[in-house]
Each structure stands twice: as C-alpha cells, then as structure tokens.
Write an enzyme that holds these catalytic residues in place. Structure first.
Site, PDB file in Angstrom:
ATOM      1  N   HIS A   8       0.857  -1.190   0.000  1.00 34.67           N
ATOM      2  CA  HIS A   8       0.000   0.000   0.000  1.00 34.67           C
ATOM      3  C   HIS A   8       0.891   1.238   0.000  1.00 34.67           C
ATOM      4  O   HIS A   8       1.912   1.262   0.686  1.00 34.67           O
ATOM      5  CB  HIS A   8      -0.873   0.049   1.258  1.00 34.67           C
ATOM      6  CG  HIS A   8      -1.705  -1.167   1.490  1.00 34.67           C
ATOM      7  ND1 HIS A   8      -2.898  -1.393   0.837  1.00 34.67           N
ATOM      8  CD2 HIS A   8      -1.527  -2.238   2.305  1.00 34.67           C
ATOM      9  CE1 HIS A   8      -3.412  -2.535   1.247  1.00 34.67           C
ATOM     10  NE2 HIS A   8      -2.592  -3.083   2.132  1.00 34.67           N
ATOM     11  N   ARG A  66      -4.024   3.119   0.717  1.00 33.63           N
ATOM     12  CA  ARG A  66      -4.022   2.700   2.118  1.00 33.63           C
ATOM     13  C   ARG A  66      -5.350   2.018   2.449  1.00 33.63           C
ATOM     14  O   ARG A  66      -6.438   2.577   2.197  1.00 33.63           O
ATOM     15  CB  ARG A  66      -3.845   3.945   2.996  1.00 33.63           C
ATOM     16  CG  ARG A  66      -3.670   3.644   4.440  1.00 33.63           C
ATOM     17  CD  ARG A  66      -3.573   4.929   5.257  1.00 33.63           C
ATOM     18  NE  ARG A  66      -3.145   4.619   6.611  1.00 33.63           N
ATOM     19  CZ  ARG A  66      -3.264   5.452   7.627  1.00 33.63           C
ATOM     20  NH1 ARG A  66      -3.768   6.644   7.446  1.00 33.63           N
ATOM     21  NH2 ARG A  66      -2.857   5.095   8.832  1.00 33.63           N
ATOM     22  N   ALA A  67      -5.269   0.813   3.050  1.00 32.80           N
ATOM     23  CA  ALA A  67      -6.495   0.035   3.293  1.00 32.80           C
ATOM     24  C   ALA A  67      -7.395   0.712   4.330  1.00 32.80           C
ATOM     25  O   ALA A  67      -8.626   0.745   4.179  1.00 32.80           O
ATOM     26  CB  ALA A  67      -6.129  -1.378   3.734  1.00 32.80           C
ATOM     27  N   HIS A 172      -9.845  -7.249   1.513  1.00 30.49           N
ATOM     28  CA  HIS A 172      -9.022  -6.520   2.482  1.00 30.49           C
ATOM     29  C   HIS A 172      -9.910  -5.698   3.409  1.00 30.49           C
ATOM     30  O   HIS A 172     -10.707  -4.887   2.955  1.00 30.49           O
ATOM     31  CB  HIS A 172      -8.044  -5.610   1.746  1.00 30.49           C
ATOM     32  CG  HIS A 172      -6.815  -5.291   2.548  1.00 30.49           C
ATOM     33  ND1 HIS A 172      -6.885  -4.774   3.829  1.00 30.49           N
ATOM     34  CD2 HIS A 172      -5.503  -5.433   2.268  1.00 30.49           C
ATOM     35  CE1 HIS A 172      -5.646  -4.620   4.291  1.00 30.49           C
ATOM     36  NE2 HIS A 172      -4.784  -5.016   3.374  1.00 30.49           N
ATOM     37  N   GLU A 280       3.893  -6.321   2.281  1.00 26.87           N
ATOM     38  CA  GLU A 280       3.411  -5.043   2.834  1.00 26.87           C
ATOM     39  C   GLU A 280       4.583  -4.092   3.076  1.00 26.87           C
ATOM     40  O   GLU A 280       4.555  -3.303   4.025  1.00 26.87           O
ATOM     41  CB  GLU A 280       2.649  -5.245   4.150  1.00 26.87           C
ATOM     42  CG  GLU A 280       1.462  -6.180   4.046  1.00 26.87           C
ATOM     43  CD  GLU A 280       0.861  -6.534   5.397  1.00 26.87           C
ATOM     44  OE1 GLU A 280      -0.085  -5.871   5.819  1.00 26.87           O
ATOM     45  OE2 GLU A 280       1.350  -7.479   6.035  1.00 26.87           O
TER      46      GLU A 280
HETATM   47 ZN   LIG Z   1      -2.770  -4.645   3.252  1.00 30.56          ZN
END
Ligand SMILES: [Zn+2]
Length: 335
Positions: A8, A66-67, A172, A280
């Site tokens: 991300h 960004r999750a 996610h 990640e």
């Molecule tokens: Zn993630």
C-alpha cells in the site's frame, strides 16, 4: 524476479492535502477541487518504499491505496466513489512515475448503501486505465459486520465485472470503529477469516462465476493454523472445503506472516500454486524490528528464503503465481 503482491502507498495516502480532502468530505463540505499533488511529492512519498524494495531484492510491487483509508462505513456512496477515484488517480500516477517498479491495484467506492452496479462501473473504468486488481472490503460497516455476507447476489454486478475483466478481488478489511477490533491487529485478520469462510459457505458463487479469483491477504488469516477445523466444518455443514476452493483456482493467499514457523505452516497447509509472495513493504508496521532476525518484521522475504521450499518452488511463490493470478500485470512488468 520477486513480485510483492501486497503493498500500500501509505505515505502517499497520508499527504496532508489528501487526508484534508477526506476530512472535508466527512464534514459535508464536498470540496470542488481535488488536491493538487505534484509529481515531485508523489515521487518523494515513495522514496522509502523504493529503497526498501531495492535492499530486499523486490523487483515489482502490486500497490494499492491505504487500506484503512477505504473507510467504507463512512461518507456517502457519491463521496466514497470520488474518494476512491482520487486515491486511484494517485496510485496510477505513482506507478507511471516509476516504470517497471509497480502495478496499480484499486480502491472501490463501497458504502453500505452503494449500488453494486456503481462499484462495478468503477472496476471497469480503472481496469481500462491499467489497474490489475481491486481491494474489496468484505465488511463495509467499520468492524460492526452488519451487512449480509458479501458473497450474496447483491454483489453479483461486482463479480461479473471482475470475472469479465480477469481482475482478482483482494478481500481486504479497512478501518474499524469497534474498539475491540484494532484495524491492523484484528479487523484485517477477521476480514481474512470471514472472507475465506464465506467463500466456503457460498454454494452458488463459483458455480455462477467459475473464473472469479479472490486473494486473501495476511497468509489467509487463520488458514495456516485452522485449515483442519475448516475441513471438518465443511464436511459437517456440506460447505465447499478449503481444498476445493483453493484447488479450483478461485482463492489465493499471500505470504504476509511475520515469522518462520507460521510461514512454514502456510506452505504446509496451502498448495504452493495458491501462495503469492507479499510483504506489505513499509506498510503495516514500518521500521519495527524482529529481534530474532535483526531485520524488519515485514521483510517476509527472509522467512520464505529460510523455508524448506526448493528454489523452483520459491520461484513460483516469488513471481510465477502472481503473474498467473494477475494476468493484467504483464504490461507493467519489464520484459
Ligand atoms: Zn494490506
């Protein structure tokens, strides 16, 4: 080649003007103009990530917004569609400014009241811009899990678009307003576990969409430890077994687990064709050092490299599986 299938651009998402835009949206101001982020600022936000990729021998990363910032439980369907477009535009520019380094994975303007046709149209639009996959929040209610299972017919337009365009959906989790479920420690893993089990429970889904593919991040949540439990309950309840949805090529997992033991358990539990390297890199817990390795916890390359896999099997995990599961990524990879 090593492909990090799970990255991300967190620093880009945390640009004050980007966060300011969302904050203004959520107070109902709905800014007319999108933030004006220069190419130099986009490049600068990625300096740390690119240098870590170099030091970890990661050639390419599939990068998404960004999750936590998806925050699909907030805003309105219209605001969230604009918010996702803003983030996707930044991701696309970051990928274009770093040729051969990244492939774009998109955010979707989900909301509990969003018509899924609108989300499907967003998939079509960004796939036509080169996006190779999309993050999909299986909760959508901020950790309250108040929606019906995401596998239901209400989401069929999304699944139709994903299958037709050959783009995997990455299940996610996002922000949690539930104080019992901190987002990175619990909510994301609950989303992994729930996503995987809902796919076992969904009797019609893969009959209706036999070529639909889901990626469950973080090693499939509890999959390395609990696959035996899920095999048992699948028999007990006549659900699809974990081995069936993995073996049919509908479900894949990444290697975002942070120690040797769990990495080996992942390789023992899941067929290797279903495991994609993910790290990640600089995302979840930047700079936090694992004292056992003297390296960052999220340098998952170490645990894969330390495993008992043959070098041919490591090559499958590092790149071959990602190329197969994300066929649209080929245009972003150096030949
Ligand atoms: Zn993630």
């Amino acid at each position: 080649m090593i492909i990090d299938s799970h990255q991300h651009f967190v620093r880009l998402a945390r640009h004050p003007e980007v966060e300011g835009f969302r904050a203004a949206q959520l107070t109902g101001k709905n800014p007319d103009a999108l933030p004006d982020i220069s190419d130099a600022e986009v490049r600068k936000s990625l300096e740390q990530v690119v240098s870590l990729m170099v030091s970890r021998n990661i050639d390419v990363a599939f990068a998404s917004p960004r999750a936590k910032a998806m925050a699909t439980h907030e805003g309105t369907p219209e605001q969230n569609a604009i918010w996702a477009d803003l983030n996707n535009g930044l991701i696309l520019r970051a990928c274009q400014l770093n040729p051969g380094r990244f492939a774009p994975v998109g955010m979707l303007g989900q909301h509990p009241t969003s018509p899924s046709e609108q989300v499907a149209k967003q998939i079509e639009r960004w796939a036509s811009q080169g996006f190779v996959a999309f993050n999909f929040d299986p909760d959508g209610t901020g950790g309250r899990w108040q929606n019906p299972p995401f596998t239901g017919k209400h989401n069929y337009p999304v699944f139709e678009a994903a299958q037709a365009l050959d783009v995997p959906l990455v299940l996610h989790g996002s922000e949690s307003i539930n104080k019992n479920f901190p987002h990175t420690a619990v909510q994301y893993l609950v989303a992994d576990i729930t996503g995987f089990v809902q796919l076992m429970m969904a009797k019609d889904l893969f009959r209706d969409f036999p070529r639909l593919r889901f990626l469950i991040p973080h090693g499939g949540g509890a999959l390395p430890c609990q696959i035996g439990r899920w095999r048992a309950i699948a028999k007990y309840n006549s659900w699809a077994s974990p081995d069936e949805i993995l073996g049919n090529g509908n479900v894949f997992v990444d290697t975002c687990v942070y120690n040797d033991l769990n990495m080996q358990m992942l390789f023992d539990a899941v067929p290797l064709d279903n495991v994609l390297f993910g790290s990640e890199c600089d995302g979840a817990f930047p700079g936090v050092v694992n004292e056992q390795t003297g390296d960052h916890y999220d340098n998952t390359w170490r645990y894969v490299d330390d495993s008992k896999l043959s070098s041919a099997d490591k090559d499958r995990v590092y790149a071959a599986n990602a190329r197969r599961v994300y066929p649209r990524a080929s245009r972003w990879l150096k030949s």
